[in-house]
Design an enzyme around this catalytic site. Structure first.
Site, PDB file in Angstrom:
ATOM      1  N   GLY A   1      39.570   0.626 -42.276  1.00 40.85           N
ATOM      2  CA  GLY A   1      38.169   0.878 -41.930  1.00 40.85           C
ATOM      3  C   GLY A   1      37.826   2.257 -41.400  1.00 40.85           C
ATOM      4  O   GLY A   1      36.652   2.609 -41.317  1.00 40.85           O
TER       5      GLY A   1
ATOM      6  N   ILE B   1      39.248  18.196 -37.286  1.00 41.18           N
ATOM      7  CA  ILE B   1      38.521  16.985 -37.665  1.00 41.18           C
ATOM      8  C   ILE B   1      38.144  17.125 -39.139  1.00 41.18           C
ATOM      9  O   ILE B   1      37.316  17.943 -39.513  1.00 41.18           O
ATOM     10  CB  ILE B   1      37.261  16.803 -36.784  1.00 41.18           C
ATOM     11  CG1 ILE B   1      37.648  16.742 -35.296  1.00 41.18           C
ATOM     12  CG2 ILE B   1      36.490  15.545 -37.199  1.00 41.18           C
ATOM     13  CD1 ILE B   1      38.628  15.647 -34.924  1.00 41.18           C
ATOM     14  N   LEU B   2      38.761  16.297 -39.975  1.00 40.42           N
ATOM     15  CA  LEU B   2      38.552  16.414 -41.423  1.00 40.42           C
ATOM     16  C   LEU B   2      37.155  15.991 -41.836  1.00 40.42           C
ATOM     17  O   LEU B   2      36.603  16.499 -42.798  1.00 40.42           O
ATOM     18  CB  LEU B   2      39.546  15.519 -42.177  1.00 40.42           C
ATOM     19  CG  LEU B   2      40.962  16.007 -42.360  1.00 40.42           C
ATOM     20  CD1 LEU B   2      41.692  15.088 -43.323  1.00 40.42           C
ATOM     21  CD2 LEU B   2      40.995  17.431 -42.852  1.00 40.42           C
TER      22      LEU B   2
ATOM     23  N   GLU C   1      41.849   5.828 -31.797  1.00 35.49           N
ATOM     24  CA  GLU C   1      42.205   5.204 -30.530  1.00 35.49           C
ATOM     25  C   GLU C   1      41.794   6.023 -29.306  1.00 35.49           C
ATOM     26  O   GLU C   1      41.466   5.468 -28.264  1.00 35.49           O
ATOM     27  CB  GLU C   1      43.704   4.930 -30.514  1.00 35.49           C
ATOM     28  CG  GLU C   1      44.040   3.753 -31.427  1.00 35.49           C
ATOM     29  CD  GLU C   1      45.495   3.709 -31.836  1.00 35.49           C
ATOM     30  OE1 GLU C   1      45.955   4.707 -32.415  1.00 35.49           O
ATOM     31  OE2 GLU C   1      46.149   2.700 -31.581  1.00 35.49           O
TER      32      GLU C   1
HETATM   33 MO1  MOS Z   1      46.381   0.301 -33.985  1.00 31.05          MO
HETATM   34  S1  MOS Z   1      46.484  -0.876 -32.295  1.00 31.05           S
HETATM   35  O1  MOS Z   1      47.916   1.035 -34.062  1.00 31.05           O
HETATM   36  O2  MOS Z   1      46.045  -0.673 -35.298  1.00 31.05           O
END
Ligand code: MOS
Length: 739
Positions: free
Chosen positions: A467, A628-629, A704
């Site tokens: 995603g 940042i691509l 993340e």
């Molecule tokens: Mo992430 S928690 O490495 O999908």
């Protein structure tokens, strides 16, 4: 690469149309002839043995094909090694339908297979299981109090200086415990596998997974099939958040049933069953910080006690982060585990970092209050230019600039420090901030690039796109490097038969697979240049690959537009129908620098003191993550991760009924996630950060980093609004109204 056509440009997802029109198919949507349907029966006890399974009633239902269990199943491998997927933690992995032992509530114990899903589901309700229950333990806090805690894990332990003494002598001290509950990932798409029986012992499995090759290896090994007889595809994944890094049990169940019945079988989990998979482990942080009057840290101690299963030791790095962020001569870090009768926890949304930074950054806020120093100022006073665990500099670290740009955008300088001092109408206003940090990882990955005589390009690699926009960014790299329009690039991902690549996770896919695509396109470039130079009177004669650029379908000498050759001409003259190159990119690990992404998160909350209602009205996340691509998809990643941070701060919690050892909030009515009404302004800033060292494209990866620090910024804002320090997540109304 200086001026770019595609890299760094906000670009909409190339697969967006397929997704919004429903043309994109997910694992449970592949319809094949004679498809049978499996329904899983989950264990009703947390621990014990299965004495007997009564299947006669279920088998008597018209349309039921078979009822599988440990007592009736195809042969399975017997060594632990055969069940260890690529990222399995230490221990003895769970084996679906292997034996009569129940290890956790909700464990899959029976699979009913029928002609229709509804028949399978109905028949599953008729399966009666006699258990021999044993006493279970599921309460982390109770076990911790009893001292049933493992020894500290040496791989997560660190000590420097004399932290105990330094704490003793510190002028300002903070000592506190912070608690985080179990959380479940809850991606929109439930886990599903459609295992297509191909005959000749071959199986093609459409599986919801973040790693088609990890799933392929796992299911082939445990069912003792040669790996080349199994192909796993996951071209589209409806969210994972880490739950699909390890293979989930619907995959082996569907494959086993397909083998036994010699028929295609689909197994889909219900939303309730999504709560029987891995989860974010509940944990307790013990923090003790000491500082001088001027805010200089003198002692930093951070120890965690986290839950894991009885059969595997899972934990990520919760405690190392303070040593990257804050200069401190005396530090002690440690992690311990409590074994519970639950399934093994797994990675979830910045595993380790999201947990660690919640506690670290709340403790830093408490220290700022105790020392009467602005929270942002305290971070700057203790800013570290060095990774104090490895004792080495960072490849790049623009965190100072994150603080500066984030604070400016947010208006931090207008904050009055006193809790409950800011107001708007009937509501108290709170402003809080936190730092974020995440690893800039890169793993070995391969990719293939093909250019055909009409100038169209195909890129392929086995990793999934769960995603974040991987299809799009990989197309951008290829279009940029080969000088073709973006729409002429096709990207194939999510197929175990494609060139080897790791699971999609850890924010490492763009750096890993992107570098492989860079390598493959570079090889194609060289071949094209070679063909162009063989043309009679070639204007590119004698040019090296660094002397030319690929743009607008041409190979062009940097020293003049007149010295150029269309790519298709070069291919035609060389009689090349297609040029195909594969490359493998390995991380450049010289050990001289540490590589991290950073962020500064600022949050505003509004608090209705009468009702106890908290709203997160504004978040500014300033991120430094190398190149940042694609600011559009990367920005969406950060926004989504901030939403995850809001969930962590205010909503998400899986409650356990310890009498039954069972997760009780196992649906989306009881397990709260942020909804639209909970989300207000979220501003993302990408701070410029140049990093030539990490990889040729300077990519660190995002995703993340957006959740790390967010829950702390919100918790700190809530303290500022209310004067109440709630240290147990989630911060719900009852905790704010309680005295
Ligand atoms: Mo992430 S928690 O490495 O999908």
């Amino acid at each position: 690469m200086t001026a770019t056509t595609y890299l760094g440009k906000p670009t909409s997802r190339i697969e967006g149309r397929e997704k919004v029109t429903g043309a994109a198919k997910y694992a449970g949507e592949y319809n094949v002839p004679a498809l049978a349907h499996g329904f899983v029966v989950s264990s009703a006890i947390a621990k014990g043995r299965i004495k007997r399974i009564h299947t006669a009633e279920a088998l008597a239902v018209s349309g039921v094909l078979d009822v599988f269990s440990h007592a009736h199943r195809p042969k399975l491998a017997s060594s632990d090694e055969k069940y260890k997927d690529d990222i399995a933690p230490d221990g003895s992995p769970f084996r679906p339908l292997y034996d009569d032992r129940v290890r956790f509530s909700g464990q899959p114990v029976v699979l009913v297979v029928a002609e229709e899903l509804e028949i399978a589901r109905f028949a599953a309700s008729l399966v009666r299981i006699e258990y021999e229950p044993e006493a279970h333990v599921t309460d982390l806090e109770a076990q911790r109090k009893r001292g049933a805690i493992s020894a500290p894990d040496p791989s997560h332990a660190h000590k420097r200086g004399d932290p105990a003494r330094a704490f003793e002598q510190a002028a300002v001290k903070v000592q506190a415990e912070y608690r985080m509950p179990v959380e479940h990932h809850n991606p929109m798409e439930p886990y599903a596998t459609t295992a297509v029986w191909e005959g000749g012992g071959r199986i093609t499995a459409y599986d919801k997974t973040q790693g088609p090759q990890n799933s392929r290896n796992y299911v082939a090994d445990l069912s003792e099939l040669p790996r080349d007889k199994v192909r796993v595809l996951s071209p589209y994944v409806g969210g994972g958040f880490g739950s699909g890094l390890r293979p989930q049990y619907q995959l082996p169940l569907a494959v086993l049933a397909a083998r036994a019945l010699k028929r295609s079988v689909r197994v889909t989990l219900t939303r309730q069953q999504m709560f029987t998979l891995g989860y974010r482990a509940g944990l307790v942080h013990e923090l003790a910080l000491g500082a001088n009057r001027d805010g200089t840290l003198v002692s930093f101690r951070h120890n965690t006690v986290a839950m894991t299963s009885q059969f595997e030791d899972f934990q990520r790095s919760f405690v190392t982060w303070s040593s990257m962020l804050y200069r401190c001569a005396n530090s002690e870090l440690g992690q311990r585990l409590v074994k519970l009768d639950q399934n093994t926890p797994c990675d979830m949304r910045a595993p380790g970092g999201a947990e660690g930074l919640y506690a670290i950054e709340c403790a830093m806020d408490e220290l700022a209050c105790a020392a009467n120093i602005d929270p942002l100022e305290l971070r700057l006073i203790n800013y570290s230019d060095k990774d104090q665990i490895e004792n080495r500099p960072f490849s790049s670290k623009e965190l100072r600039e994150c603080y500066r740009q984030g604070a400016e955008k947010f208006g931090w300088s207008k904050r009055t420090p006193e809790p409950r001092s800011m107001r708007e109408g009937n509501e108290l206003v709170g402003w809080g901030m936190a730092s974020g940090i995440w690893e800039a990882m890169q793993l070995k990955a391969s990719a293939r690039a093909v250019i055909t005589a009409n100038g169209s390009v195909e890129i392929a690699s086995a990793t999934a796109d769960i995603g974040p926009g991987t299809y799009t960014m990989m197309a951008q790299i290829a279009a940029e490097m080969l000088g073709v329009p973006l729409q002429d690039v096709t990207v194939r991902l999510g197929d175990s038969s494609l060139p080897d690549a790791p699971v999609e996770g850890g924010s490492f896919t763009t750096s890993s697979v992107g570098s492989a695509i860079h390598g493959a396109c570079r090889a194609v470039q060289k071949e094209l240049l070679r063909l162009a130079q063989r043309m009679p009177g070639s204007p590119l004669a004698g040019a090296s690959i660094d002397d030319v650029v690929f743009a607008e379908g041409k190979i062009r000498h940097k020293q003049g537009a007149s010295r150029e050759i269309p790519v298709v001409d070069a291919m035609r003259s060389g009689r090349a129908d297609r040029i195909e190159q594969e490359a493998t990119a390995e991380p450049n690990e010289d050990g001289k620098t540490s590589r991290y992404t950073h962020s500064a998160v600022f949050a505003e909350v509004k608090f209705d003191a009468q009702l106890g209602v908290i709203r997160v009205t504004r978040v500014v996340s300033a991120v430094a993550a190398g190149r940042i691509l694609n600011p559009k998809v990367a920005g969406s990643q950060i926004v989504g991760a901030v939403v995850g941070g809001i969930g962590m701060a205010l909503h998400e919690e899986t409650a356990t009924d310890h009498r039954f050892g069972r997760f009780m909030t196992h649906n989306l009515a009881d397990y709260h996630v942020p909804v639209n009404a909970d989300i207000h302004a979220i501003d993302v800033i990408f701070v410029e950060e140049k990093d030539d060292e990490i990889n040729p494209l300077g990519i660190k990866g995002v995703g993340e980093i957006g959740i790390v620090g967010t829950a702390a910024a919100i918790a700190n804002a809530i303290y500022h609004a209310t004067g109440k320090r709630v240290r147990d997540l989630p911060i719900t109304i009852d905790k704010l109204l309680r005295d």
